[in-house]
Design a protein around this motif. Structure first.
Motif, short mmCIF file in Angstrom:
data_model
loop_
_atom_site.label_atom_id
_atom_site.label_comp_id
_atom_site.label_asym_id
_atom_site.label_seq_id
_atom_site.Cartn_x
_atom_site.Cartn_y
_atom_site.Cartn_z
N CYS A 94 0.84 -1.20 0.00
CA CYS A 94 0.00 0.00 0.00
C CYS A 94 0.88 1.25 0.00
O CYS A 94 2.10 1.19 0.19
CB CYS A 94 -0.92 0.01 1.22
N PHE A 95 0.24 2.39 -0.22
CA PHE A 95 0.96 3.66 -0.21
C PHE A 95 1.65 3.84 1.15
O PHE A 95 1.06 3.57 2.19
CB PHE A 95 -0.01 4.81 -0.44
N GLY A 96 2.88 4.28 1.11
CA GLY A 96 3.67 4.40 2.33
C GLY A 96 4.62 3.23 2.53
O GLY A 96 5.54 3.31 3.35
N LYS A 97 4.38 2.15 1.76
CA LYS A 97 5.22 0.95 1.88
C LYS A 97 5.96 0.63 0.57
O LYS A 97 6.60 -0.41 0.46
CB LYS A 97 4.37 -0.26 2.27
N GLU A 99 8.71 0.42 -2.13
CA GLU A 99 10.17 0.39 -2.09
C GLU A 99 10.72 0.48 -3.51
O GLU A 99 10.30 -0.24 -4.41
CB GLU A 99 10.66 -0.90 -1.43
N TYR A 152 0.72 -0.55 -7.00
CA TYR A 152 1.60 0.40 -7.68
C TYR A 152 2.61 -0.28 -8.60
O TYR A 152 2.83 0.18 -9.73
CB TYR A 152 2.33 1.26 -6.65
#
Length: 232
Positions: A94-97, A99, A152
């Motif tokens: 999810c957004f924030g994770k 890499e 993503y």
């Protein structure tokens, strides 16, 4: 009608099914996989069709292996190039994770490598009878269809792949080469899961029928496995 097909990612799923169906129908099949030693189903297919199925070790992310395969093929033409090898990457990101390196790996396999494969084998396709290049895309790469967010890595890799296909269709039109992005449907593979709607046999059978009637006017399109156009 038979010909010669080169398929990446044949160790399981859609790639294996493509290899089986084309061999069954009398095609010369060049089936590629990263690790042939553990590709037992693919080895069994070669044993069943020893005169038609030719196995090649190929990691599509390694240009040296692509060039080596090109040398091995000698003067053989390729009627149909199927860029099937793909990588979903970690699920549930999810957004924030997100890499950077993991994202790069997915883009490398799903977007960059299919174009590099096409560049390498273009001369063989251009001198063939059917002159067709297939890119396995996905409906999740459709921007207009995205109603749930996330994904993503995989989404962006397939959206970028679709743009590659569109440009290639324009650039290769002078040579009469047909280029298409296909959504195989929600298929019961390792990626699709056991709850998916259709089997690899159903998906590949439908895509083969579509490809058999593919026209130059359809080149550059993003199509569902049944032949309907998917919005970008």
């Amino acid at each position: 009608m038979s010909g010669t097909v080169l398929i990446t990612g044949c160790n399981r799923g859609l790639g294996l099914e493509f290899a089986y169906q084309y061999a069954r129908d009398g095609w010369q099949v060049h089936a590629c996989a990263r690790d042939l030693v553990h590709a037992e189903d693919l080895q069994a297919l070669e044993a069943r069709f020893p005169d038609l199925v030719h196995l090649h070790t190929l990691d599509v992310n390694k240009d040296g292996q692509i060039k080596a395969l090109d040398r091995v093929l000698g003067d053989e033409t390729i009627d149909l190039l199927i860029n099937n090898a793909g990588y979903y990457g970690p699920k549930g990101v999810c957004f924030g994770k997100v890499e950077r390196e993991l994202w790069r790996q997915v883009l490398e396999t799903n977007t960059l490598s299919p174009l590099m494969m096409t560049q390498a084998f273009y001369p063989r396709v251009a001198t063939s009878r059917l002159k067709t290049v297939v890119f396995m895309s996905s409906k999740v790469g459709s921007i207009s269809d995205n109603q749930s967010g996330g994904g993503y890595y995989y989404r962006s890799s397939k959206t970028a792949l679709n743009q590659v296909v569109k440009s290639l269709a324009i650039d290769l039109s002078g040579a009469g080469i047909k280029v298409v992005a296909l959504h195989p449907g929600w298929v019961q593979t390792d990626m699709g899961g056991e709850n998916a709607l259709i089997t690899p046999e159903q998906s590949v059978s439908a895509m083969r029928q579509l490809l058999q009637g593919l026209t130059l006017e359809q080149s550059g399109a993003f199509l569902n496995y049944e032949g309907t156009v998917i919005d970008w």
